[in-house]
Design a protein around this motif. Structure first.
Motif, PDB file in Angstrom:
ATOM      1  N   MET A 188       0.844  -1.209   0.000  1.00  0.00           N
ATOM      2  CA  MET A 188       0.000   0.000   0.000  1.00  0.00           C
ATOM      3  C   MET A 188       0.871   1.248   0.000  1.00  0.00           C
ATOM      4  SD  MET A 188      -3.036  -0.898   2.673  1.00  0.00           S
ATOM      5  CE  MET A 188      -4.113  -2.308   2.397  1.00  0.00           C
ATOM      6  N   ALA A 189       0.594   2.158  -0.956  1.00  0.00           N
ATOM      7  CA  ALA A 189       1.374   3.395  -1.019  1.00  0.00           C
ATOM      8  C   ALA A 189       0.671   4.550  -0.315  1.00  0.00           C
ATOM      9  CB  ALA A 189       1.665   3.765  -2.473  1.00  0.00           C
ATOM     10  N   CYS A 190      -0.673   4.642  -0.469  1.00  0.00           N
ATOM     11  CA  CYS A 190      -1.366   5.787   0.149  1.00  0.00           C
ATOM     12  C   CYS A 190      -2.169   5.363   1.372  1.00  0.00           C
ATOM     13  CB  CYS A 190      -2.254   6.501  -0.876  1.00  0.00           C
ATOM     14  SG  CYS A 190      -3.788   5.619  -1.276  1.00  0.00           S
ATOM     15  N   GLY A 191      -2.900   4.257   1.301  1.00  0.00           N
ATOM     16  CA  GLY A 191      -3.676   3.763   2.440  1.00  0.00           C
ATOM     17  C   GLY A 191      -5.111   4.267   2.481  1.00  0.00           C
ATOM     18  N   TYR A 192      -5.498   5.175   1.552  1.00  0.00           N
ATOM     19  CA  TYR A 192      -6.865   5.727   1.638  1.00  0.00           C
ATOM     20  C   TYR A 192      -7.575   5.806   0.280  1.00  0.00           C
ATOM     21  CZ  TYR A 192      -4.002   9.850   0.608  1.00  0.00           C
ATOM     22  OH  TYR A 192      -3.083  10.703   0.066  1.00  0.00           O
ATOM     23  N   GLY A 193      -7.183   4.935  -0.659  1.00  0.00           N
ATOM     24  CA  GLY A 193      -7.975   4.801  -1.875  1.00  0.00           C
ATOM     25  C   GLY A 193      -7.515   5.611  -3.074  1.00  0.00           C
ATOM     26  N   ASP A 203     -14.311 -11.265  -5.829  1.00  0.00           N
ATOM     27  CA  ASP A 203     -15.535 -11.608  -6.561  1.00  0.00           C
ATOM     28  C   ASP A 203     -15.433 -11.211  -8.038  1.00  0.00           C
ATOM     29  OD1 ASP A 203     -16.583 -12.528  -4.208  1.00  0.00           O
ATOM     30  OD2 ASP A 203     -17.633 -10.657  -3.738  1.00  0.00           O
ATOM     31  N   GLY A 204     -14.252 -11.426  -8.644  1.00  0.00           N
ATOM     32  CA  GLY A 204     -14.074 -11.147 -10.064  1.00  0.00           C
ATOM     33  C   GLY A 204     -13.891  -9.678 -10.410  1.00  0.00           C
ATOM     34  N   GLU A 205     -13.839  -8.819  -9.397  1.00  0.00           N
ATOM     35  CA  GLU A 205     -13.651  -7.386  -9.668  1.00  0.00           C
ATOM     36  C   GLU A 205     -12.405  -6.888  -8.958  1.00  0.00           C
ATOM     37  OE1 GLU A 205     -16.807  -4.505  -8.944  1.00  0.00           O
ATOM     38  OE2 GLU A 205     -18.201  -6.188  -9.040  1.00  0.00           O
ATOM     39  N   LEU A 206     -11.717  -5.908  -9.581  1.00  0.00           N
ATOM     40  CA  LEU A 206     -10.562  -5.314  -8.913  1.00  0.00           C
ATOM     41  C   LEU A 206     -11.044  -4.322  -7.868  1.00  0.00           C
ATOM     42  CD1 LEU A 206      -7.727  -4.563 -11.493  1.00  0.00           C
ATOM     43  CD2 LEU A 206      -7.796  -6.274  -9.668  1.00  0.00           C
ATOM     44  N   LYS A 207     -10.619  -4.529  -6.613  1.00  0.00           N
ATOM     45  CA  LYS A 207     -11.028  -3.620  -5.544  1.00  0.00           C
ATOM     46  C   LYS A 207      -9.796  -3.191  -4.758  1.00  0.00           C
ATOM     47  CE  LYS A 207     -15.729  -4.911  -5.355  1.00  0.00           C
ATOM     48  NZ  LYS A 207     -16.699  -5.759  -4.731  1.00  0.00           N
ATOM     49  N   ARG A 208      -9.897  -2.018  -4.141  1.00  0.00           N
ATOM     50  CA  ARG A 208      -8.779  -1.520  -3.345  1.00  0.00           C
ATOM     51  C   ARG A 208      -8.867  -2.104  -1.937  1.00  0.00           C
ATOM     52  NH1 ARG A 208     -10.568   4.419  -4.499  1.00  0.00           N
ATOM     53  NH2 ARG A 208     -12.468   3.215  -4.303  1.00  0.00           N
ATOM     54  N   LEU A 209      -7.833  -2.858  -1.567  1.00  0.00           N
ATOM     55  CA  LEU A 209      -7.871  -3.532  -0.264  1.00  0.00           C
ATOM     56  C   LEU A 209      -7.881  -2.523   0.888  1.00  0.00           C
ATOM     57  CD1 LEU A 209      -7.867  -6.443   0.896  1.00  0.00           C
ATOM     58  CD2 LEU A 209      -5.421  -6.172   1.257  1.00  0.00           C
ATOM     59  N   CYS A 210      -7.275  -1.339   0.679  1.00  0.00           N
ATOM     60  CA  CYS A 210      -7.242  -0.362   1.783  1.00  0.00           C
ATOM     61  C   CYS A 210      -8.627   0.225   2.042  1.00  0.00           C
ATOM     62  CB  CYS A 210      -6.234   0.753   1.495  1.00  0.00           C
ATOM     63  SG  CYS A 210      -6.695   1.845   0.156  1.00  0.00           S
ATOM     64  N   VAL A 211      -9.536   0.141   1.051  1.00  0.00           N
ATOM     65  CA  VAL A 211     -10.889   0.680   1.205  1.00  0.00           C
ATOM     66  C   VAL A 211     -11.861  -0.441   1.564  1.00  0.00           C
ATOM     67  CG1 VAL A 211     -12.784   1.839   0.007  1.00  0.00           C
ATOM     68  CG2 VAL A 211     -10.422   2.553  -0.404  1.00  0.00           C
ATOM     69  N   GLU A 212     -11.825  -1.551   0.832  1.00  0.00           N
ATOM     70  CA  GLU A 212     -12.755  -2.673   1.065  1.00  0.00           C
ATOM     71  C   GLU A 212     -12.330  -3.504   2.268  1.00  0.00           C
ATOM     72  OE1 GLU A 212     -15.388  -3.278  -0.980  1.00  0.00           O
ATOM     73  OE2 GLU A 212     -14.874  -1.682  -2.382  1.00  0.00           O
ATOM     74  N   GLY A 213     -11.036  -3.505   2.577  1.00  0.00           N
ATOM     75  CA  GLY A 213     -10.481  -4.325   3.651  1.00  0.00           C
ATOM     76  C   GLY A 213      -9.754  -3.450   4.632  1.00  0.00           C
ATOM     77  N   PRO A 214      -8.707  -3.923   5.271  1.00  0.00           N
ATOM     78  CA  PRO A 214      -8.056  -5.209   4.997  1.00  0.00           C
ATOM     79  C   PRO A 214      -8.823  -6.434   5.508  1.00  0.00           C
ATOM     80  CG  PRO A 214      -6.881  -4.058   6.764  1.00  0.00           C
ATOM     81  CD  PRO A 214      -7.925  -3.105   6.248  1.00  0.00           C
ATOM     82  N   VAL A 215      -9.838  -6.240   6.379  1.00  0.00           N
ATOM     83  CA  VAL A 215     -10.566  -7.416   6.857  1.00  0.00           C
ATOM     84  C   VAL A 215     -11.738  -7.684   5.914  1.00  0.00           C
ATOM     85  CG1 VAL A 215     -11.881  -8.436   8.763  1.00  0.00           C
ATOM     86  CG2 VAL A 215      -9.919  -6.953   9.255  1.00  0.00           C
ATOM     87  N   LEU A 216     -11.813  -8.929   5.428  1.00  0.00           N
ATOM     88  CA  LEU A 216     -12.894  -9.342   4.522  1.00  0.00           C
ATOM     89  C   LEU A 216     -13.534 -10.614   5.056  1.00  0.00           C
ATOM     90  CD1 LEU A 216     -10.900  -9.052   1.158  1.00  0.00           C
ATOM     91  CD2 LEU A 216     -12.570  -7.395   2.014  1.00  0.00           C
ATOM     92  N   GLU A 217     -14.808 -10.798   4.771  1.00  0.00           N
ATOM     93  CA  GLU A 217     -15.477 -12.053   5.104  1.00  0.00           C
ATOM     94  C   GLU A 217     -14.924 -13.130   4.175  1.00  0.00           C
ATOM     95  OE1 GLU A 217     -18.231 -12.525   7.274  1.00  0.00           O
ATOM     96  OE2 GLU A 217     -18.099 -10.448   7.967  1.00  0.00           O
ATOM     97  N   ALA A 218     -14.595 -14.294   4.737  1.00  0.00           N
ATOM     98  CA  ALA A 218     -13.991 -15.356   3.924  1.00  0.00           C
ATOM     99  C   ALA A 218     -14.871 -15.752   2.748  1.00  0.00           C
ATOM    100  CB  ALA A 218     -13.717 -16.578   4.801  1.00  0.00           C
TER     101      ALA A 218
END
Ligand SMILES: Cc1cc2nc3c(=O)[nH]c(=O)nc-3n(C[C@H](O)[C@H](O)[C@H](O)COP(=O)(O)OP(=O)(O)OC[C@H]3O[C@@H](n4cnc5c(N)ncnc54)[C@H](O)[C@@H]3O)c2cc1C
Ligand code: FES
Length: 219
Positions: A188-193, A203-218
């Motif tokens: 992560m370079a910025c941390g805020y999207g 789910d087949g889409e590119l998402k930013r882990l710093c915004v959607e995560g870092p915690v995700l439902e398995a």
């Protein structure tokens, strides 16, 4: 959100890792599993770190010195100034009935704070050596295993799992407990999207882990 500057209180060795203790001031600790971007003096890019401890007027970060940014953070001295941005991202949901914390290696970093917020539930922690396992003492009520034993071999059934660790460990935990909450990592370079440096396929889409995560439902 503002980037703040704070004094370093102390850096302490914990096995091969370093516990970096920083003055908190008015900074909110946030939810366990959220992270902060920490910038050592003279370093261009900050590094993402989970909050490990929030005691009194301190923020504590458990850091594995694997490269130049983390080594710079681990060699800070009392009174040095550090840039802090956060808390960022989505942490763990705390509305769970039978929590079990699962951690591997430096992935145990968010678990001391998570354990405190959940009232010290049981935990299973895996490390590659007894030296690394010294960090297990930061998590109360933990069963510690050392390779070649893996955490997935000792996880008791029937719990709400909250896990952080290397990707192969998270994949194995996900196979056993499809409803686990898993804390993932990406550079992560910025941390805020803003930079898309942390984009991962979800789910087949590119998402930013710093915004959607870092915690995700398995699932
Ligand atoms: C949300 C989040 C929370 C984190 N919390 C902690 C923590 O509490 N304690 C801790 O020690 N580390 C944590 N990390 C990892 C830490 O941010 C990286 O180890 C650090 O940025 C590496 O910087 P460096 O300059 O030392 O090494 P670099 O030179 O940047 O990297 C060294 C090597 O590690 C790889 N790498 C770097 N960052 C990552 C990453 N995030 N995922 C996978 N591989 C990577 C690089 O590709 C390279 O091979 C976290 C990461 C994220 C995304
Ligand atoms: S780290 Fe910049 S978008 Fe996620």
């Amino acid at each position: 959100m503002r980037r703040e500057t704070r004094n370093v209180i102390e850096t302490e060795p914990v096995g091969p890792y370093t516990l970096l203790r920083v003055e908190r001031g008015e900074i909110e600790p946030g939810s366990p599993g959220q992270f902060f971007m920490l910038g050592a003096p003279g370093r261009l890019l900050p590094r993402p770190m989970s909050l490990a401890l929030a005691a009194g007027n301190e923020l504590g970060f458990l850091i594995d010195p694997i490269g130049p940014g983390t080594r710079a953070l681990c060699s800070l001295e009392p009174g040095d100034r550090i840039a802090i941005l956060g808390p960022l991202g989505n942490g763990f949901r705390l509305d769970v009935e039978r929590p079990l914390l699962v951690g591997g290696g430096i992935g145990i970093a968010p678990l001391p704070y998570l354990s405190e917020r959940l009232g010290n539930p049981p935990a299973v922690l895996g490390f590659r050596s007894s030296w690394h396992a010294e960090a297990g003492e930061l998590v109360p009520n933990a069963e510690v295993v050392i390779e070649p034993t893996y955490v997935t071999e000792v996880m008791p059934p029937g719990h709400d799992v909250l896990a952080c660790g290397p990707a192969p460990m998270l994949e194995a935990v996900r196979r056993l407990t499809p409803h686990a909450q898993l804390a993932w990592e990406a550079p992560m370079a910025c941390g805020y999207g803003a930079c898309y440096g942390c984009a991962v396929e979800i789910d087949g889409e590119l998402k930013r882990l710093c915004v959607e995560g870092p915690v995700l439902e398995a699932a």
